[in-house]
Every structure is written in C-alpha cells, then in structure tokens.
Design an enzyme around this catalytic site. Structure first.
Site, PDB file in Angstrom:
ATOM      1  N   ARG A   9      83.095 122.831   9.955  1.00  0.00           N
ATOM      2  CA  ARG A   9      83.705 121.966   8.783  1.00  0.00           C
ATOM      3  C   ARG A   9      84.155 122.734   7.854  1.00  0.00           C
ATOM      4  NH1 ARG A   9      78.787 117.652   8.032  1.00  0.00           N
ATOM      5  NH2 ARG A   9      77.664 119.545   8.680  1.00  0.00           N
ATOM      6  N   LYS A  46      77.738 122.571   3.852  1.00  0.00           N
ATOM      7  CA  LYS A  46      76.195 122.873   3.945  1.00  0.00           C
ATOM      8  C   LYS A  46      75.638 123.783   2.897  1.00  0.00           C
ATOM      9  CE  LYS A  46      74.176 121.483   6.818  1.00  0.00           C
ATOM     10  NZ  LYS A  46      73.345 120.167   6.996  1.00  0.00           N
ATOM     11  N   TYR A  52      76.183 119.604   0.425  1.00  0.00           N
ATOM     12  CA  TYR A  52      74.969 118.988   0.901  1.00  0.00           C
ATOM     13  C   TYR A  52      73.880 120.319   0.402  1.00  0.00           C
ATOM     14  CZ  TYR A  52      77.180 115.195   3.434  1.00  0.00           C
ATOM     15  OH  TYR A  52      78.003 114.204   3.932  1.00  0.00           O
ATOM     16  N   HIS A  94      69.943 119.159   0.299  1.00  0.00           N
ATOM     17  CA  HIS A  94      68.639 118.831   1.193  1.00  0.00           C
ATOM     18  C   HIS A  94      67.629 119.838   0.683  1.00  0.00           C
ATOM     19  CE1 HIS A  94      70.658 116.223   3.720  1.00  0.00           C
ATOM     20  NE2 HIS A  94      71.656 116.997   3.965  1.00  0.00           N
ATOM     21  N   GLU A 104      74.299 114.533  -0.969  1.00  0.00           N
ATOM     22  CA  GLU A 104      73.186 113.540  -0.279  1.00  0.00           C
ATOM     23  C   GLU A 104      72.662 112.663  -1.343  1.00  0.00           C
ATOM     24  OE1 GLU A 104      70.412 117.117  -0.636  1.00  0.00           O
ATOM     25  OE2 GLU A 104      72.765 116.750  -0.204  1.00  0.00           O
ATOM     26  N   ASP A 141      67.511 117.303   8.484  1.00  0.00           N
ATOM     27  CA  ASP A 141      67.976 118.036   7.225  1.00  0.00           C
ATOM     28  C   ASP A 141      66.883 117.793   6.237  1.00  0.00           C
ATOM     29  OD1 ASP A 141      70.208 119.615   7.739  1.00  0.00           O
ATOM     30  OD2 ASP A 141      71.613 117.659   7.660  1.00  0.00           O
TER      31      ASP A 141
END
Length: 370
Positions: free
Chosen positions: A15, A74, A93, A95, A117, A269
């Site tokens: 991505r 990510k 993201y 996490h 998120e 995740d």
C-alpha cells in the site's frame, strides 16, 4: 507545507500513503510533495504518474529530511527510526500498545505521532480503521477457507460444503466491522456461522440483518470455550481502540479443538486475542501449534493493495488536508476527531491507554495544543 510519502518497507506491504490523484490535489492547494521512488508501484501507481501530478520523486532519506508531514500506511520500522526528525508529524497506523520498542523510539524521536486507528468520531466510530477492517474481515474468510485445505495443513474441509455434506462451522469472536464483514463473507460461501460479542444490542441488530445461516451468541468465556470445540475456522476480531487486545483463546483451549482447525487472528496488530498468536508476514503467513493452523499476518490488507490503498486514502485524505493547511496543532484544536488521533507528542505519551500498557508517564494532550 512539505508532505512526504515514503515507500512502505514492511514485508510484502504494497500500500501507499497517498495516490497520484490526491497528490495532485495537494499540489493545487500550494503544498510541496516528496514521494519516494517506487512508493506506489505495489498499488499500481508509477513514478511517472506522481511526477505528472507535480510531485518530486526522491530517496527515503530525502523524504524524511525534507518533509514537515510524513504520510504512511504502517508503523515505522527500526531502520526508519533514525530518519524521523524532532517536531516532524507522522500520520499512519501505529498500534503503539502492541510494541514497547516502537513507543519508546517515537518518544525518543520527538516527533508528533497521529495514529489512524485512534482518530474517533463523536459516535465512537473509527473512520480511518473502518475501510481496512472491512478488507481484513473479508480477507479473513478467504484466507481461512484456503488454509482449511489439506495441503495447507487444514482439516480438508470446503467452507460451504456440498449437497449431502455439512458445511464448515465458522466462529467469529467480535461483532464489530471486522466480524460483521467476516460473517457476511462466510455466510455467502454457505458456512454455518456463529458470531460472538458482549454487546447484546449489536447481536440483536445482526440477528435482524444477517442471513439464516448466521447465529449470534453472547461472548462469555464459557460460550467461547464450547464454541471453539466444534469450529473448523475461528476468526479473532476483537478491538479495544488504542489498547492491547484481551486474550480470549488460551493455549490450553487449542487441545480441545479438532486437529487442522484454522485460527485467523485479525487482532494481531493490537497484540492478538489468541495466546499463541505471533505476528507473521504474507511471505510466511502460517505456523502450527498443537495441530492448529495459525494465520496471524499483521498487515492483511497489504495483500490487496490496489483496493486497500484506494479505500484507505479516500478517508485519510481530508485529514491530511487539514494537517497540511493548518499545522497539526490548529488542526487538532479545531477537529476533535483528529485530536483523539494524537498518541505521542514531542517525547510524551498523550494517549492514556498507551501509557497504561507500558506503565510509562502520561501527559494531557491539551498541554501540547496551545
């Protein structure tokens, strides 16, 4: 503002943070774009398309050194930590609650970390997590069906069965976006589906809208214990926003399952809701514990990058525009949704669940918005 888009380096992560079309719009708004060479190639977007959008194509080091705002997909990996500058805004993201190393690295960097998120609307929905949760929920069933095949160490079961042979039993723990999409897919393939949650109102809603082969069940520990004994495919779809996922399937429970049962932990995740869960990659997606196949890929939507990139950037782009046009402080002051995305600011944790996860100091976010 100078906006940077690096190439994702997580294993088989294809991505990209912004499409050429979105870059073109940002250039028209007066922003400068730095995109790492081949950043969009995995999603089907070539450097030439970015150049035609008015973007400067460069190397990773130049993206990070030149950008005020870095837009990723990510979390940064260890080799990227040293590239991140003090005061730089990273929008991706993260996490954090699943990685102390990442958390401490971002604290040390002095960057402003806004996590996709934890961006949250007033109705408590998570707009930047929804599209990837939809993709992951649907993919969980596809992958689970594949790994149920005997050559993949599964039980050798066709998810939907055939006339005269019962379909597979699918158990989904969690009735949010991931769980609901998984249930739709599994039901559409003809499986017997049980979806579990502690939110009775949500279960009542799903009971009304789901097809007849989907059953709802309250997610008590005793009900989970019993449900997994007869399951062929189990999908962990638990989410506690910004926090580590609770363990609902212990290692001892594996011994009660049928050999060749497949576990797909979409919560990986956030640390995973299965005790024996450990992050895997698309390159080596599964492992077997006590005869049970585990699929725990931490970036499932990365396997379908064209769909995933478009779905993700459709929802992240308006927030990118706000940060780029106003700066992160003003944007977060004026937009409560974006403010909730602030996790680490200038060396301090400003999201309570992260500080609680690692027992690290917490700082009120308001102190950083003046």
């Amino acid at each position: 503002m100078v906006i940077g888009v690096p190439k994702e380096i997580k294993t088989l992560e294809n991505r990209v943070g912004l499409t050429p079309a979105h870059c073109a719009d940002l250039v028209k708004l007066g922003h400068k774009l730095l995109v790492e060479t081949k950043a969009g190639e995995g999603s089907g977007f070539l450097d030439e398309e970015y150049q035609n959008a008015g973007v400067s194509i460069c190397q990773a080091e130049d993206v990070y050194s030149g950008a005020d705002l870095v837009v990723k997909v990510k979390e940064p990996l260890e080799k990227e930590y040293s590239l991140i500058k003090k005061g730089q805004t990273i929008f991706t993201y993260f996490h954090f609650a699943s990685s102390r190393q990442l958390t401490e690295a971002m604290i040390k960097s002095g960057a402003v970390c806004i996590s996709y998120e934890t961006v949250e609307k007033s109705d408590r929905s998570l707009p930047l997590l929804v599209p990837m949760s939809e993709v992951a929920g649907r993919m969980a069933v596809q992958k689970g069906a594949n790994y149920l095949e005997k050559h993949n160490q599964g039980r050798g079961i066709l998810l939907g069965g055939v006339p005269g042979v019962k379909p597979a039993n699918v158990v989904i723990i969690g009735a949010g976006i991931v769980g609901t999409n998984a249930a739709k897919m599994a039901a559409g393939l003809g499986a017997n589906v049980t979806i579990m949650d502690i939110n009775v109102a949500r279960l009542r809603y799903l009971e009304d809208i789901m097809p007849a082969n989907v059953y709802t069940l309250y997610s008590s520990q005793s009900n989970v214990n019993e449900a997994v004994k007869t399951a062929d495919l189990i999908i962990g779809a638990i989410l506690v926003p910004g926090a580590k996922a609770p363990i609902l399937i212990s290692r001892d429970m594996l011994k009660t399952m049928k050999p060749g049962t497949v576990l797909v932990d979409v919560a990986v995740d956030q640390g995973g809701c299965i005790e024996t869960c450990k992050p895997t990659t698309h390159e080596n997606p599964t492992y077997v514990v006590d005869g049970i196949v585990h699929y725990c890929v931490a970036n499932m939507p990365g396997a379908v990058p064209f769909t995933s990139t478009l779905a993700l950037t459709n929802v992240t782009y308006p927030y990118v525009c706000q940060i780029a046009s106003k700066g992160w402080q003003k944007a977060c002051r004026e937009n409560e949704e974006l403010k909730k995305g602030l996790n680490v600011v200038n060396g301090q944790i400003v999201y309570k669940k992260i500080s609680e996860a690692f027992e690290l100091p917490y700082s009120e976010v308001e102190h950083h918005l003046s």
